[in-house]
Design a protein around this motif. Structure first.
Motif, PDB file in Angstrom:
ATOM      1  N   ARG A 146      44.090   3.674 -30.248  1.00  0.00           N
ATOM      2  CA  ARG A 146      44.392   2.940 -29.732  1.00  0.00           C
ATOM      3  C   ARG A 146      45.034   1.879 -30.527  1.00  0.00           C
ATOM      4  NH1 ARG A 146      38.787   0.667 -28.903  1.00  0.00           N
ATOM      5  NH2 ARG A 146      39.234  -0.964 -30.237  1.00  0.00           N
ATOM      6  N   PRO A 147      46.593   2.990 -30.978  1.00  0.00           N
ATOM      7  CA  PRO A 147      47.236   2.493 -32.154  1.00  0.00           C
ATOM      8  C   PRO A 147      48.530   1.307 -31.598  1.00  0.00           C
ATOM      9  CG  PRO A 147      48.274   4.457 -31.698  1.00  0.00           C
ATOM     10  CD  PRO A 147      46.851   4.322 -31.667  1.00  0.00           C
ATOM     11  N   TRP A 148      48.396   1.051 -30.216  1.00  0.00           N
ATOM     12  CA  TRP A 148      49.480  -0.048 -29.515  1.00  0.00           C
ATOM     13  C   TRP A 148      48.937  -0.774 -29.699  1.00  0.00           C
ATOM     14  CZ3 TRP A 148      46.808   3.733 -27.438  1.00  0.00           C
ATOM     15  CH2 TRP A 148      46.061   3.740 -26.041  1.00  0.00           C
ATOM     16  N   GLU A 149      48.063  -1.583 -30.098  1.00  0.00           N
ATOM     17  CA  GLU A 149      46.911  -3.016 -30.405  1.00  0.00           C
ATOM     18  C   GLU A 149      47.461  -3.185 -31.421  1.00  0.00           C
ATOM     19  OE1 GLU A 149      43.226  -2.721 -28.988  1.00  0.00           O
ATOM     20  OE2 GLU A 149      43.638  -2.190 -26.544  1.00  0.00           O
ATOM     21  N   SER A 150      47.423  -4.730 -31.583  1.00  0.00           N
ATOM     22  CA  SER A 150      47.311  -5.298 -32.836  1.00  0.00           C
ATOM     23  C   SER A 150      45.886  -6.210 -33.406  1.00  0.00           C
ATOM     24  CB  SER A 150      48.244  -5.399 -33.332  1.00  0.00           C
ATOM     25  OG  SER A 150      49.182  -6.739 -32.449  1.00  0.00           O
ATOM     26  N   GLY A 151      46.011  -6.790 -34.180  1.00  0.00           N
ATOM     27  CA  GLY A 151      45.037  -8.432 -33.949  1.00  0.00           C
ATOM     28  C   GLY A 151      43.838  -8.028 -34.148  1.00  0.00           C
ATOM     29  N   THR A 152      43.008  -9.325 -34.116  1.00  0.00           N
ATOM     30  CA  THR A 152      41.520  -8.614 -33.707  1.00  0.00           C
ATOM     31  C   THR A 152      40.745  -7.386 -32.912  1.00  0.00           C
ATOM     32  OG1 THR A 152      41.126 -10.493 -32.029  1.00  0.00           O
ATOM     33  CG2 THR A 152      40.853 -11.504 -34.482  1.00  0.00           C
ATOM     34  N   SER A 153      41.531  -7.359 -31.969  1.00  0.00           N
ATOM     35  CA  SER A 153      41.126  -6.137 -30.800  1.00  0.00           C
ATOM     36  C   SER A 153      41.566  -4.563 -31.391  1.00  0.00           C
ATOM     37  CB  SER A 153      41.662  -5.930 -29.568  1.00  0.00           C
ATOM     38  OG  SER A 153      43.875  -5.972 -29.969  1.00  0.00           O
ATOM     39  N   SER A 154      42.474  -4.474 -32.573  1.00  0.00           N
ATOM     40  CA  SER A 154      42.766  -3.416 -32.393  1.00  0.00           C
ATOM     41  C   SER A 154      41.415  -2.673 -33.714  1.00  0.00           C
ATOM     42  CB  SER A 154      44.062  -3.274 -33.699  1.00  0.00           C
ATOM     43  OG  SER A 154      43.529  -3.667 -34.569  1.00  0.00           O
ATOM     44  N   LEU A 155      41.588  -1.262 -33.941  1.00  0.00           N
ATOM     45  CA  LEU A 155      40.799  -0.957 -34.400  1.00  0.00           C
ATOM     46  C   LEU A 155      41.414  -0.583 -37.032  1.00  0.00           C
ATOM     47  CD1 LEU A 155      39.419   1.817 -32.993  1.00  0.00           C
ATOM     48  CD2 LEU A 155      38.085   0.600 -33.603  1.00  0.00           C
ATOM     49  N   ASP A 156      40.338  -0.369 -37.858  1.00  0.00           N
ATOM     50  CA  ASP A 156      40.953  -0.090 -39.041  1.00  0.00           C
ATOM     51  C   ASP A 156      42.042   1.244 -38.986  1.00  0.00           C
ATOM     52  OD1 ASP A 156      41.076   0.153 -41.743  1.00  0.00           O
ATOM     53  OD2 ASP A 156      40.037  -1.496 -41.718  1.00  0.00           O
ATOM     54  N   VAL A 157      43.425   1.797 -38.759  1.00  0.00           N
ATOM     55  CA  VAL A 157      43.945   2.356 -39.227  1.00  0.00           C
ATOM     56  C   VAL A 157      43.377   3.748 -40.272  1.00  0.00           C
ATOM     57  CG1 VAL A 157      45.926   3.582 -39.079  1.00  0.00           C
ATOM     58  CG2 VAL A 157      45.490   1.613 -37.970  1.00  0.00           C
ATOM     59  N   SER A 158      42.783   2.906 -41.289  1.00  0.00           N
ATOM     60  CA  SER A 158      41.988   3.649 -42.840  1.00  0.00           C
ATOM     61  C   SER A 158      40.820   4.254 -42.158  1.00  0.00           C
ATOM     62  CB  SER A 158      42.679   2.148 -43.868  1.00  0.00           C
ATOM     63  OG  SER A 158      41.423   1.589 -43.470  1.00  0.00           O
ATOM     64  N   GLY A 159      40.144   3.600 -41.455  1.00  0.00           N
ATOM     65  CA  GLY A 159      38.970   3.963 -41.251  1.00  0.00           C
ATOM     66  C   GLY A 159      39.245   4.859 -39.984  1.00  0.00           C
ATOM     67  N   VAL A 160      39.625   5.193 -39.087  1.00  0.00           N
ATOM     68  CA  VAL A 160      40.714   6.238 -38.254  1.00  0.00           C
ATOM     69  C   VAL A 160      40.395   7.737 -39.056  1.00  0.00           C
ATOM     70  CG1 VAL A 160      41.372   6.674 -35.966  1.00  0.00           C
ATOM     71  CG2 VAL A 160      40.898   4.799 -36.305  1.00  0.00           C
ATOM     72  N   MET A 161      40.968   6.966 -39.970  1.00  0.00           N
ATOM     73  CA  MET A 161      42.177   7.978 -40.514  1.00  0.00           C
ATOM     74  C   MET A 161      41.103   8.944 -42.016  1.00  0.00           C
ATOM     75  SD  MET A 161      45.750   8.574 -39.841  1.00  0.00           S
ATOM     76  CE  MET A 161      45.519   9.799 -41.097  1.00  0.00           C
ATOM     77  N   TYR A 162      39.830   8.285 -42.458  1.00  0.00           N
ATOM     78  CA  TYR A 162      39.071   8.576 -42.845  1.00  0.00           C
ATOM     79  C   TYR A 162      37.706   9.486 -42.092  1.00  0.00           C
ATOM     80  CZ  TYR A 162      39.315   6.046 -47.417  1.00  0.00           C
ATOM     81  OH  TYR A 162      39.740   5.722 -48.477  1.00  0.00           O
ATOM     82  N   MET A 163      37.630   9.033 -41.035  1.00  0.00           N
ATOM     83  CA  MET A 163      36.949  10.196 -40.116  1.00  0.00           C
ATOM     84  C   MET A 163      37.476  10.960 -39.033  1.00  0.00           C
ATOM     85  SD  MET A 163      34.021   8.181 -39.606  1.00  0.00           S
ATOM     86  CE  MET A 163      33.264   9.321 -38.242  1.00  0.00           C
TER      87      MET A 163
END
Length: 297
Positions: A146-163
């Protein structure tokens, strides 16, 4: 579509189901342990506990041989790709994400393996089916991120990248093993024993293990990482995988990767109280659909 799905009440298919469930629970155990110790320390405890069952299994099967030392450099590379980097990135990614989301993203492993196969193995042809499966699977990963979301509803981008890096690393290990170790006749349990042993030594020498004992304050987390993640989730899981490959074949064994993302999402939603969106379930289904397209015969 011939995907070799399991038949019920066969002992080997029970092992097949058990393996999928075991791998699906690993993310919850990592999440518990991440509260007390670092991801690198989680990996150290995991591989230390998981080494014992695999080593004993290889020893009983008389699969360990001195002649294998000629491939010691390959064992080191495999320990980095299939153990240290893979386990560390998954532990780090799980610490930054909901365990269910992390588990769903792990479904990308066969996608990266197929993608790397296209470029690294000359005897593997690029097919329309393979490319289509990769594109479908990656679209599912994109929806979960969900890269289009921001704020509390968004995922930690670094967490996704680590996975994704962890999935890429273990996918690369499959390609590396096929290219450099497939002709050595080294049994899988022996290869796994060597790569885990190298990982233990690497983490012990270069890793920061200060504060490792702090997890003892939480017996649930300690049992989760030693027994659930190590002995069962690593040691027993590898042994079950060898049995499944020998008895059901590599094609059927590869489809066990369909189970962990579903299990991890269910555990996250029902047991861990995590917020799992409808789009996450849809994205996971898309990822698994991509994998099924790649495995279609």
């Amino acid at each position: 579509m011939n995907v070799h799905l399991p038949r019920l009440f066969n002992a080997y298919y029970i092992a097949y189901s058990a393996l999928g469930i075991i791998w699906g629970t690993n993310f919850l155990f990592m999440k518990w342990a991440a509260v007390h110790i670092s991801p690198l320390q989680i990996v150290f405890l995991r591989v230390s506990a998981g080494f014992i069952p695999v080593f004993l299994y290889a020893l009983l099967k008389r699969q360990l041989k001195f002649s294998h030392l000629s491939s010691i450099h390959h064992f080191f590379v495999m320990s980095l790709l299939a153990t240290v980097i893979y386990f560390y990135c998954f532990a780090k990614g799980t610490a930054l994400l909901n365990s269910g989301i992390a588990g769903a993203l792990s479904g990308a492993i066969p996608i990266f393996s197929t993608l790397l196969t296209f470029f690294a193995l000359k005897d593997e042809r690029v097919t329309i089916r393979g490319v289509t499966g990769v594109c479908i699977g990656l679209s599912g990963v994109f929806i979960i991120a969900r890269p289009w979301e921001s704020g509390t509803s968004s995922l930690d981008v670094s967490g996704v990248m680590y996975m994704l890096i962890g999935s890429l690393s273990v996918g690369a290990s499959f390609v590396y093993a096929k290219k450099f170790l497939s002709g050595t006749a080294i049994a899988p349990a022996a290869l796994t024993s060597y790569q885990i042993l190298f990982a233990i030594l690497f983490l012990w020498i270069f890793g920061d293990l200060d504060g490792l004992g702090s997890i003892q304050s939480d017996t649930t987390a300690l049992a989760g990482v030693i027994i659930g993640l190590g002995i069962i989730g690593t040691g027993l899981a590898y042994i079950l995988y060898y049995v499944i490959v020998n008895q059901l074949g590599a094609v059927t064994a590869s489809t066990v990767t369909y189970i962990p993302p579903v299990v991890s999402l269910l555990i996250g939603a029902l047991l861990a109280g995590e917020v799992i969106l409808l789009s996450d379930w849809i994205a996971m289904s898309i990822i698994l659909a991509g994998v099924m397209v790649m495995n279609r015969k």
